[in-house]
Design an enzyme around this catalytic site. Sequence first.
Site, PDB file in Angstrom:
ATOM      1  N   HIS A   6      29.517 -20.441  -6.963  1.00  0.00           N
ATOM      2  CA  HIS A   6      28.213 -20.212  -7.600  1.00  0.00           C
ATOM      3  C   HIS A   6      28.181 -18.804  -8.162  1.00  0.00           C
ATOM      4  O   HIS A   6      28.700 -17.879  -7.538  1.00  0.00           O
ATOM      5  CB  HIS A   6      27.065 -20.398  -6.592  1.00  0.00           C
ATOM      6  CG  HIS A   6      25.748 -20.605  -7.268  1.00  0.00           C
ATOM      7  ND1 HIS A   6      24.945 -19.563  -7.674  1.00  0.00           N
ATOM      8  CD2 HIS A   6      25.123 -21.748  -7.635  1.00  0.00           C
ATOM      9  CE1 HIS A   6      23.868 -20.062  -8.259  1.00  0.00           C
ATOM     10  NE2 HIS A   6      23.940 -21.381  -8.250  1.00  0.00           N
ATOM     11  N   ASP A  55      25.505 -29.278  -5.690  1.00  0.00           N
ATOM     12  CA  ASP A  55      26.051 -30.465  -6.340  1.00  0.00           C
ATOM     13  C   ASP A  55      27.085 -31.193  -5.489  1.00  0.00           C
ATOM     14  O   ASP A  55      27.342 -32.376  -5.712  1.00  0.00           O
ATOM     15  CB  ASP A  55      26.685 -30.078  -7.690  1.00  0.00           C
ATOM     16  CG  ASP A  55      25.617 -29.760  -8.721  1.00  0.00           C
ATOM     17  OD1 ASP A  55      24.584 -30.440  -8.712  1.00  0.00           O
ATOM     18  OD2 ASP A  55      25.823 -28.828  -9.519  1.00  0.00           O
TER      19      ASP A  55
HETATM   20  C1  SDX Z   1      24.817 -25.345 -10.742  1.00  0.00           C
HETATM   21  O1  SDX Z   1      23.300 -20.832 -11.939  1.00  0.00           O
HETATM   22  C2  SDX Z   1      22.653 -21.693 -11.251  1.00  0.00           C
HETATM   23  O2  SDX Z   1      21.713 -21.374 -10.554  1.00  0.00           O
HETATM   24  C3  SDX Z   1      23.163 -23.119 -11.347  1.00  0.00           C
HETATM   25  C4  SDX Z   1      22.626 -24.118 -10.330  1.00  0.00           C
HETATM   26  C5  SDX Z   1      21.155 -24.441 -10.587  1.00  0.00           C
HETATM   27  O3  SDX Z   1      20.479 -24.905  -9.665  1.00  0.00           O
HETATM   28  O4  SDX Z   1      20.703 -24.322 -11.727  1.00  0.00           O
HETATM   29  O5  SDX Z   1      22.764 -23.625  -9.021  1.00  0.00           O
HETATM   30  C6  SDX Z   1      23.351 -25.495 -10.448  1.00  0.00           C
HETATM   31  O6  SDX Z   1      25.184 -25.296 -11.888  1.00  0.00           O
HETATM   32  C7  SDX Z   1      25.796 -25.204  -9.597  1.00  0.00           C
HETATM   33  C8  SDX Z   1      27.245 -24.908 -10.031  1.00  0.00           C
HETATM   34  C9  SDX Z   1      27.942 -26.227 -10.391  1.00  0.00           C
HETATM   35  N1  SDX Z   1      29.292 -26.017 -10.925  1.00  0.00           N
HETATM   36  C10 SDX Z   1      30.408 -26.339 -10.258  1.00  0.00           C
HETATM   37  O7  SDX Z   1      30.389 -26.763  -9.103  1.00  0.00           O
HETATM   38  C11 SDX Z   1      31.682 -26.210 -11.040  1.00  0.00           C
HETATM   39  C12 SDX Z   1      32.737 -25.519 -10.197  1.00  0.00           C
HETATM   40  N2  SDX Z   1      32.357 -24.152  -9.992  1.00  0.00           N
HETATM   41  C13 SDX Z   1      32.920 -23.133 -10.739  1.00  0.00           C
HETATM   42  O8  SDX Z   1      33.487 -23.411 -11.952  1.00  0.00           O
HETATM   43  C14 SDX Z   1      32.242 -21.778 -10.632  1.00  0.00           C
HETATM   44  O9  SDX Z   1      32.158 -21.441  -9.295  1.00  0.00           O
HETATM   45  C15 SDX Z   1      30.879 -21.572 -11.327  1.00  0.00           C
HETATM   46  C16 SDX Z   1      30.898 -22.047 -12.760  1.00  0.00           C
HETATM   47  C17 SDX Z   1      29.774 -22.301 -10.573  1.00  0.00           C
HETATM   48  C18 SDX Z   1      30.566 -20.058 -11.290  1.00  0.00           C
HETATM   49  O10 SDX Z   1      31.443 -19.422 -12.147  1.00  0.00           O
HETATM   50  P1  SDX Z   1      31.637 -17.840 -12.190  1.00  0.00           P
HETATM   51  O11 SDX Z   1      30.541 -17.120 -11.558  1.00  0.00           O
HETATM   52  O12 SDX Z   1      31.942 -17.518 -13.625  1.00  0.00           O
HETATM   53  O13 SDX Z   1      32.917 -17.620 -11.310  1.00  0.00           O
HETATM   54  P2  SDX Z   1      34.414 -17.693 -11.756  1.00  0.00           P
HETATM   55  O14 SDX Z   1      34.682 -19.011 -12.431  1.00  0.00           O
HETATM   56  O15 SDX Z   1      34.720 -16.466 -12.575  1.00  0.00           O
HETATM   57  O16 SDX Z   1      35.164 -17.669 -10.380  1.00  0.00           O
HETATM   58  C19 SDX Z   1      35.470 -16.468  -9.657  1.00  0.00           C
HETATM   59  C20 SDX Z   1      36.718 -16.730  -8.834  1.00  0.00           C
HETATM   60  C21 SDX Z   1      37.869 -17.184  -9.695  1.00  0.00           C
HETATM   61  O17 SDX Z   1      39.058 -16.784  -9.031  1.00  0.00           O
HETATM   62  P3  SDX Z   1      39.901 -15.522  -9.568  1.00  0.00           P
HETATM   63  O18 SDX Z   1      40.270 -15.846 -10.989  1.00  0.00           O
HETATM   64  O19 SDX Z   1      38.947 -14.348  -9.494  1.00  0.00           O
HETATM   65  O20 SDX Z   1      41.049 -15.468  -8.636  1.00  0.00           O
HETATM   66  O21 SDX Z   1      36.485 -17.802  -7.909  1.00  0.00           O
HETATM   67  C22 SDX Z   1      37.315 -18.910  -8.258  1.00  0.00           C
HETATM   68  C23 SDX Z   1      37.765 -18.667  -9.684  1.00  0.00           C
HETATM   69  O22 SDX Z   1      38.962 -19.310  -9.971  1.00  0.00           O
HETATM   70  N3  SDX Z   1      36.495 -20.100  -8.196  1.00  0.00           N
HETATM   71  C24 SDX Z   1      36.954 -21.333  -7.983  1.00  0.00           C
HETATM   72  C25 SDX Z   1      35.828 -22.167  -8.018  1.00  0.00           C
HETATM   73  N4  SDX Z   1      34.744 -21.418  -8.242  1.00  0.00           N
HETATM   74  C26 SDX Z   1      35.155 -20.158  -8.336  1.00  0.00           C
HETATM   75  N5  SDX Z   1      38.179 -21.807  -7.778  1.00  0.00           N
HETATM   76  C27 SDX Z   1      38.316 -23.134  -7.614  1.00  0.00           C
HETATM   77  N6  SDX Z   1      37.262 -24.009  -7.630  1.00  0.00           N
HETATM   78  C28 SDX Z   1      36.031 -23.522  -7.838  1.00  0.00           C
HETATM   79  N7  SDX Z   1      34.988 -24.364  -7.887  1.00  0.00           N
END
Ligand code: SDX
Length: 389
Positions: A277, A330
């Site tokens: 998140h 989710d």
């Molecule tokens: C919702 O914003 C809100 O409030 C949204 C929400 C709402 O109620 O409106 O809460 C609802 O959208 C929930 C989120 C749903 N999305 C997912 O579940 C998709 C999977 N999650 C990720 O793609 C990610 O965690 C996000 C999109 C939710 C957040 O993205 P960020 O803040 O841009 O974080 P990032 O992608 O830059 O990740 C930081 C690190 C990375 O590693 P490094 O490159 O630093 O080594 O964490 C890792 C990422 O690779 N990481 C994950 C991961 N989430 C973060 N690695 C594997 N799987 C994941 N899900």
Amino acid sequence: MTTAAPAPKAGLEGVVAGDTAICNVEQDALIYRGYEIHDLAENATFEEVAYLLLEGEKPTAEQLRFFKDELIANRALPPAVIDYLKTVGPMVAQGAAVPMDIVRTAVSLLGNLDMESQAITPEANLRKAKRLTAKIPTIIGHMQNVIDGKPIVAPDTGGDANLGHAANLLYLMSGQRPDKEAEKVVDVSLTLYAEHDYNASTFTGRVIAGTLSDMHGAVTGAIAALKGPLHGGANEAAMDMLREIMADLNGNIDPGAVRDWMHKAFDEKRKLMGFGHRVYKNGDHRAPILHALGRAAAKKRGAEFVKWFELGEIVQKIMLDEKNIHPNVDFPCGMTYYALGIPVPQYTPIFVAARITGWAAHIMEQHANNRLIRPRANYVGPDLRKWNA
Ligand code: SDX
């Protein structure tokens, strides 16, 4: 030539983009207009939460009765929207349309048919917000009936006036009146999904409203933003991922085999859907609430449904142990709706049925104290050059 601007934050991470009185998302609490999410999930119905978000205060008993009557009176869809759903529903099986796009277009069409569509006064906005809140479950229900090749449930009324918002949604989709437990689980899920400050879809809605565009247009844009798997689309993607793991392991959810599957996913740099998140770094307050309710509902429905939670818990543990990443709302939503027999492509549309209240509250807040939202970009293109060089 150039204007100095501060270095941008990728994805606007940590940027505070405006004030809101609607919701506070903090590491240690999620608060809607002063009420904490556990309190609301335990003690308020979705209709009460919707009233709180749209009107600003908790309803009195009389205000609630009136609000529920307004929702019931506005559930039915105009014939043109029903015709649209009948036309496009069969396209889902052919892969041309997906339910989120159908909800988006149906909401846009509702705007074309709404005599107040162009009015952005607080009063007109509130009336439109209530109409959209009432009608979105009907869009989802009728669409699912068409997809299933079944007669549309209650096309003249949009449901059963004796059923609350969550129960009526389930009734419209399946033609079956749900038991109290299924109603409660979906009702709480709607409360949990209702609002979350400046998430991507809400911010989209506010940007659209900030040009003094209208409620239906802003909600249409917000729906398009919610659809993506990095945002609301993750509830469907999370369940698809669990189904992929279950199929790859032939139903044998031994933790070692699940770990191997996940290590391969990590090596391939796959995102595990329903995890991580932008704001919450120690876990999403909503996820354990829904997990517990969903698991209890699955237990009553049988071992084949509990098995998804067992798999989900193994995946969660590995993500936490090895990546220190928690599930977001989710993740349990996928397993929970699955246990209730809700078709996976309707999970994100149901998110819409809840978030319409938060979006509408933000659109009204934007209109009430508006300034165009127009940030700057940091130019990284070619240096100045001559066309006839
Ligand atoms: C919702 O914003 C809100 O409030 C949204 C929400 C709402 O109620 O409106 O809460 C609802 O959208 C929930 C989120 C749903 N999305 C997912 O579940 C998709 C999977 N999650 C990720 O793609 C990610 O965690 C996000 C999109 C939710 C957040 O993205 P960020 O803040 O841009 O974080 P990032 O992608 O830059 O990740 C930081 C690190 C990375 O590693 P490094 O490159 O630093 O080594 O964490 C890792 C990422 O690779 N990481 C994950 C991961 N989430 C973060 N690695 C594997 N799987 C994941 N899900």
